[in-house]
Design a protein around this motif. Sequence first.
Motif, PDB file in Angstrom:
ATOM      1  N   ILE A 245      46.824  27.137  46.568  1.00 38.40           N
ATOM      2  CA  ILE A 245      46.569  28.637  46.733  1.00 38.40           C
ATOM      3  C   ILE A 245      46.490  29.458  46.860  1.00 38.40           C
ATOM      4  O   ILE A 245      45.479  30.778  46.210  1.00 38.40           O
ATOM      5  CB  ILE A 245      45.864  28.310  48.699  1.00 38.40           C
ATOM      6  CG1 ILE A 245      46.023  26.534  49.155  1.00 38.40           C
ATOM      7  CG2 ILE A 245      45.365  29.168  49.438  1.00 38.40           C
ATOM      8  CD1 ILE A 245      46.174  26.682  50.474  1.00 38.40           C
ATOM      9  N   ARG A 246      47.325  30.102  46.823  1.00 36.58           N
ATOM     10  CA  ARG A 246      47.657  31.838  45.650  1.00 36.58           C
ATOM     11  C   ARG A 246      47.162  31.702  44.682  1.00 36.58           C
ATOM     12  O   ARG A 246      46.876  32.264  44.342  1.00 36.58           O
ATOM     13  CB  ARG A 246      49.526  31.604  45.862  1.00 36.58           C
ATOM     14  CG  ARG A 246      49.955  31.645  47.393  1.00 36.58           C
ATOM     15  CD  ARG A 246      50.948  32.369  47.468  1.00 36.58           C
ATOM     16  NE  ARG A 246      51.029  33.435  45.936  1.00 36.58           N
ATOM     17  CZ  ARG A 246      51.506  34.562  47.523  1.00 36.58           C
ATOM     18  NH1 ARG A 246      51.614  35.063  48.550  1.00 36.58           N
ATOM     19  NH2 ARG A 246      52.235  35.402  46.196  1.00 36.58           N
ATOM     20  N   SER A 247      47.151  30.501  43.934  1.00 34.86           N
ATOM     21  CA  SER A 247      47.208  31.000  42.506  1.00 34.86           C
ATOM     22  C   SER A 247      45.075  30.952  42.714  1.00 34.86           C
ATOM     23  O   SER A 247      44.270  31.834  41.776  1.00 34.86           O
ATOM     24  CB  SER A 247      47.179  29.816  41.342  1.00 34.86           C
ATOM     25  OG  SER A 247      48.547  29.268  41.307  1.00 34.86           O
ATOM     26  N   LEU A 248      44.687  30.332  43.664  1.00 30.40           N
ATOM     27  CA  LEU A 248      43.110  30.755  43.474  1.00 30.40           C
ATOM     28  C   LEU A 248      42.792  31.566  44.401  1.00 30.40           C
ATOM     29  O   LEU A 248      42.446  32.286  43.603  1.00 30.40           O
ATOM     30  CB  LEU A 248      42.833  29.002  44.940  1.00 30.40           C
ATOM     31  CG  LEU A 248      42.703  28.292  44.649  1.00 30.40           C
ATOM     32  CD1 LEU A 248      42.424  27.298  45.177  1.00 30.40           C
ATOM     33  CD2 LEU A 248      40.969  28.023  43.191  1.00 30.40           C
ATOM     34  N   TRP A 249      43.888  32.147  45.180  1.00 30.21           N
ATOM     35  CA  TRP A 249      43.077  33.063  45.696  1.00 30.21           C
ATOM     36  C   TRP A 249      43.469  34.871  44.912  1.00 30.21           C
ATOM     37  O   TRP A 249      42.662  35.946  45.095  1.00 30.21           O
ATOM     38  CB  TRP A 249      44.100  33.697  46.881  1.00 30.21           C
ATOM     39  CG  TRP A 249      43.571  34.483  48.284  1.00 30.21           C
ATOM     40  CD1 TRP A 249      44.473  35.244  48.115  1.00 30.21           C
ATOM     41  CD2 TRP A 249      42.348  35.241  48.842  1.00 30.21           C
ATOM     42  NE1 TRP A 249      44.221  36.651  49.385  1.00 30.21           N
ATOM     43  CE2 TRP A 249      42.481  36.090  49.267  1.00 30.21           C
ATOM     44  CE3 TRP A 249      40.982  34.540  48.721  1.00 30.21           C
ATOM     45  CZ2 TRP A 249      41.623  36.977  49.550  1.00 30.21           C
ATOM     46  CZ3 TRP A 249      40.211  34.821  49.436  1.00 30.21           C
ATOM     47  CH2 TRP A 249      39.841  36.055  49.843  1.00 30.21           C
ATOM     48  N   PHE A 250      44.261  34.617  44.331  1.00 25.13           N
ATOM     49  CA  PHE A 250      44.725  35.401  42.961  1.00 25.13           C
ATOM     50  C   PHE A 250      44.343  35.411  41.944  1.00 25.13           C
ATOM     51  O   PHE A 250      44.812  36.611  41.021  1.00 25.13           O
ATOM     52  CB  PHE A 250      46.700  35.931  43.647  1.00 25.13           C
ATOM     53  CG  PHE A 250      46.943  36.279  44.492  1.00 25.13           C
ATOM     54  CD1 PHE A 250      46.027  37.695  45.455  1.00 25.13           C
ATOM     55  CD2 PHE A 250      47.564  36.325  45.433  1.00 25.13           C
ATOM     56  CE1 PHE A 250      46.434  37.604  46.883  1.00 25.13           C
ATOM     57  CE2 PHE A 250      48.258  36.145  46.772  1.00 25.13           C
ATOM     58  CZ  PHE A 250      47.642  36.877  47.603  1.00 25.13           C
ATOM     59  N   SER A 251      43.650  34.476  41.477  1.00 25.11           N
ATOM     60  CA  SER A 251      42.810  34.534  40.288  1.00 25.11           C
ATOM     61  C   SER A 251      42.567  36.118  39.515  1.00 25.11           C
ATOM     62  O   SER A 251      41.100  35.594  40.196  1.00 25.11           O
ATOM     63  CB  SER A 251      42.168  33.252  40.363  1.00 25.11           C
ATOM     64  OG  SER A 251      41.617  33.224  38.555  1.00 25.11           O
ATOM     65  N   LEU A 259      35.932  31.663  43.624  1.00 28.44           N
ATOM     66  CA  LEU A 259      36.232  30.738  44.190  1.00 28.44           C
ATOM     67  C   LEU A 259      35.392  29.139  45.054  1.00 28.44           C
ATOM     68  O   LEU A 259      36.201  28.452  45.132  1.00 28.44           O
ATOM     69  CB  LEU A 259      37.799  31.251  44.840  1.00 28.44           C
ATOM     70  CG  LEU A 259      38.070  32.126  43.928  1.00 28.44           C
ATOM     71  CD1 LEU A 259      39.219  32.558  45.294  1.00 28.44           C
ATOM     72  CD2 LEU A 259      38.908  31.697  43.579  1.00 28.44           C
ATOM     73  N   ARG A 260      34.398  29.646  45.914  1.00 32.09           N
ATOM     74  CA  ARG A 260      33.779  29.050  46.207  1.00 32.09           C
ATOM     75  C   ARG A 260      33.135  27.688  45.124  1.00 32.09           C
ATOM     76  O   ARG A 260      32.634  26.525  45.812  1.00 32.09           O
ATOM     77  CB  ARG A 260      32.023  29.367  47.247  1.00 32.09           C
ATOM     78  CG  ARG A 260      32.660  30.560  48.578  1.00 32.09           C
ATOM     79  CD  ARG A 260      31.429  30.356  49.053  1.00 32.09           C
ATOM     80  NE  ARG A 260      32.333  31.318  50.062  1.00 32.09           N
ATOM     81  CZ  ARG A 260      32.411  33.019  50.163  1.00 32.09           C
ATOM     82  NH1 ARG A 260      32.136  34.020  49.037  1.00 32.09           N
ATOM     83  NH2 ARG A 260      32.602  33.850  51.535  1.00 32.09           N
ATOM     84  N   ALA A 261      32.950  28.393  44.279  1.00 30.83           N
ATOM     85  CA  ALA A 261      31.738  26.896  43.570  1.00 30.83           C
ATOM     86  C   ALA A 261      33.046  26.339  42.273  1.00 30.83           C
ATOM     87  O   ALA A 261      32.732  25.589  42.632  1.00 30.83           O
ATOM     88  CB  ALA A 261      31.602  28.374  42.238  1.00 30.83           C
TER      89      ALA A 261
END
Length: 359
Positions: A245-251, A259-261
């Motif tokens: 989740i951190r990798s997603l959020w801070f990409s 991110l939604r896609a």
Amino acid sequence: MLGAIATASAAVLTAPAAGLLGYRQLKRTANAKRLRITTPNGIDESGFVRIGGIDQWVSIRGEDRNNPVILEILGGPGASNLIFIPRTRDWERHFTIVRWDMRGAGFTFAATGPAEQGEMRLDRLYHDSLEVTEHIRARLGVAKVLLVANSFGTVLGLRLARNHPELYAAYVGTDQNVIAGGRERSAYHALVARLRQANKEKELTAVLAMGADKAAWSVEQQSQYNKLVLTTDPLSYDTMKTVVIRSLWFSPLHTLRGLRAYLKAMTFSESLARETVAIDEWAEGTTFPLPFFIFQGDGDVLTPPGPAKQLFDDVTAPVKDFALIQNASHFASFRHPDQFLDLMLTKVRPVVTGEPITG
């Protein structure tokens, strides 16, 4: 395999506070700076390539084009590895890494949505993989590429390595899936035991009602099972929060809309997992005419190391090696990218290049 993160991510993506958005931007800026490749013989390019009749996103990054070339085969299904680039940045000092968002994943899905993904079948992904391989060989001028597959991607990876040793220098599986024609059920039974021990009667009833035969499950039941496996094990749950989740959020590569896609792509691609439930790795063949490696998390409860070791023991290959990544659940290579890199440098790269690693 990654569909379970969607629920945990949704709250963050729907109503972020201003302070959280500001912190996110600071982290994304720092990560973007970390990703810069400035070496004279480096490469950093990405864009759409026509693969299998549709445009698919391909990223190529590395500090030296003379390094061995890795083709990553992503997990999920539908989960792009591009979010993990800041965590795996050091890999690019020693390898040129090709990260491909296959149909139904990442930027390939985001560009046109579900209507333009074409045929979503395992055999189509297999042939797409071969097309991507040929594109890489031509683009980078190499005879063979190193195949690194994780989670769902190992289903494709085994077939590619088994059938096309002329294209691949070696196979490396991590979060290695072992299905064994539906006979492999140790993860299911371990989940039942955890739920009983935790007195989670509602969840236990649901899992027992599913039964151990994954071929009888619906897509929704498969997703529910994956979520329970990952959230009932402390190490796996911590990995989801602190790594995935951190990798997603801070990409730095993904906007909020992106991110939604990303999450929608995983939901869209979930049905692909249904095609894998009857795969029998032994029946398909355990002879691999190329170096063969499995690096598995020692605490992986979704794709446990025991079945992976059983498969490894039965594999015949010119060179083979098995190693455990310590204190690692599923997503082992991304939780401990340093351990994974060390294994790649000490076990894989010397075999591929014919030269020992120094320094």
